[in-house]
Scaffold this motif. Structure first.
Motif: not given
Length: 431
Positions: A275-281
């Protein structure tokens, strides 16, 4: 049948002889060994390199280990790594002159003290070193320090949709349906029967990924790790964090798992490239929001196998495919947040956050992208475009839909493209 990986081959060729350790990373069974030991090897031969000057060694091969007096079964049973002295003695025996030698090493993290061994080879003018690794810890901060800036990572993903279509016999519409269901693990793509594809994916989870993560991280509760995978598989593209996931365990499994343990399992899954995580910006505030995050699977087929192909929502699947494609193209991808304040008819101010699915950065380039499965009317178009109009910069804004539409701009400069053109045309974002 060979699946060409031309972009990755070009990446290796461009780094040839650069004085760095070329490190190919990625999830197991995504094709790292084939890229290095077959595709790149044949390129070197075609370029006129003598095969005696190409040294290939796989640390997970019983035959290769036997050449240096090691036993794969014994190493696994005793949880030991390969003796570096035995390996270095073998390499010394292969070096016959001062001409360039290409060292192609597979799963090098199984070699004890591999950092020091590789650094030693970099000091030799006639050694060009290429290695593969299936674990993000392979490039952890201490190893980067040990390499002293001499590591050059090439991240390999399961095959892209354009690579998939290069061997798929049907049209792109049927192809995308297959791709979104069974993913891009080469071993699975080359299976002809859908039942074989599903069975192969489930076997990979049971026999490779889960077992590898448990062993590598010395985890004691396999059932908790698998439960977390199931929860993540059912909620791809949804905002979450370890605390929310812990609460899901408590309510669904009556589990006493802690937030710390959930966070540890998430790191294990990311380290294995599952899996990969995507941060909030925050686009207006130009700052990252630490929590919650979105999680995507590096291969949709593995995600679907995890839930026995029961829960196939095309909206979330398409979002995951777009995320993976952007990562394959080298973008840094975040989830965008646009804070706004609106005044009601009564004069009351309400603050809310609009979401942009992906904020994509590559060098000085930035794109804002919305994934919209279908845009049946202007109301839906307005809904998807609304966050874009609240962004006060001039970077390109794009809506990707599964509707069969030509690439067109509206009066606000927002580009709409269909998913097929987006996945098959590497230059679509520049149109």
């Amino acid at each position: 049948m060979e699946i060409k990986r031309d972009a990755y081959l070009s990446a290796l060729i461009s780094r040839k002889g650069n004085g760095l350790i070329k490190v190919i990373t990625g999830i197991r069974r995504c094709g790292k060994s084939y890229l290095l030991n077959t595709i790149f090897y044949h390129h070197l031969i075609a370029e006129g390199v003598n095969e005696n000057h190409i040294i290939r060694f796989a640390f997970d091969s019983a035959d290769d280990l036997a050449m240096i007096g090691e036993n794969l079964i014994q190493l696994e049973r005793e949880n030991k790594k390969v003796d570096p002295d035995k390996f270095m003695a073998y390499i010394r025996s292969q070096i016959k002159d001062m001409n360039m030698y290409y060292l192609l090493l597979d799963e090098v993290q199984m070699l004890d003290c591999f950092e020091s061994v590789l650094n030693g080879y970099l000091r030799k003018d006639n050694m060009d070193v290429y290695v593969t690794g299936s674990n993000a810890k392979f490039l952890s901060s201490d190893i980067v320090t040990e390499f002293a800036g001499r590591g050059d990572e090439i991240r390999l993903y399961p095959i892209s949709f354009s690579e998939f279509m290069s061997i798929f016999p049907g049209d792109r519409y049927e192809g995308l349906t297959q791709y979104m269901m069974y993913g891009g693990i080469p071993l699975v793509v080359l299976r002809q029967n859908e039942n074989d594809k599903a069975r192969t994916l489930q076997n990979l989870f049971d026999e490779i990924y889960i077992r590898d993560i448990i062993k590598r991280n010395k985890l004691k509760k396999q059932d908790e790790l698998e439960d977390l995978l199931n929860i993540l598989s059912s909620a791809i593209g949804s905002l979450t964090n370890p605390e929310k996931l812990k609460n899901a365990f408590h309510s669904m499994k009556n589990s006493k798992i802690t937030t710390v343990t959930v966070n540890k399992y998430l790191r294990c899954l990311e380290d294995a490239f599952l899996i990969e995580s995507a941060h909030r910006y925050d686009i207006k505030g130009k700052a990252y929001i630490e929590s919650p995050k979105k999680y995507y699977f590096s291969d949709l087929g593995l995600r679907n196998a995890r839930i026995n192909f029961r829960q196939f929502e095309q909206t979330h699947a398409m979002e995951n495919v777009i995320y993976n494609e952007l990562k394959m193209r080298g973008f840094h991808v975040d989830v965008g947040v646009v804070p706004i304040a609106e005044r009601s008819k009564e004069g009351k101010v309400t603050r809310k956050q609009l979401e942009v699915d992906f904020v994509c950065n590559l060098g000085s380039k930035r794109y804002y992208i919305q994934s919209a499965y279908s845009i049946p009317d202007m109301e839906k178009k307005e809904q998807e475009a609304r966050p874009f109009r609240k962004i006060e910069d001039s970077f390109k804004k794009i809506i990707v839909t599964k509707d069969i539409v030509p690439a067109t701009y509206d009066e606000n400069g927002i580009l709409t493209v269909n998913i097929y053109d987006f996945l098959l045309d590497k230059n679509i974002l520049e149109k």
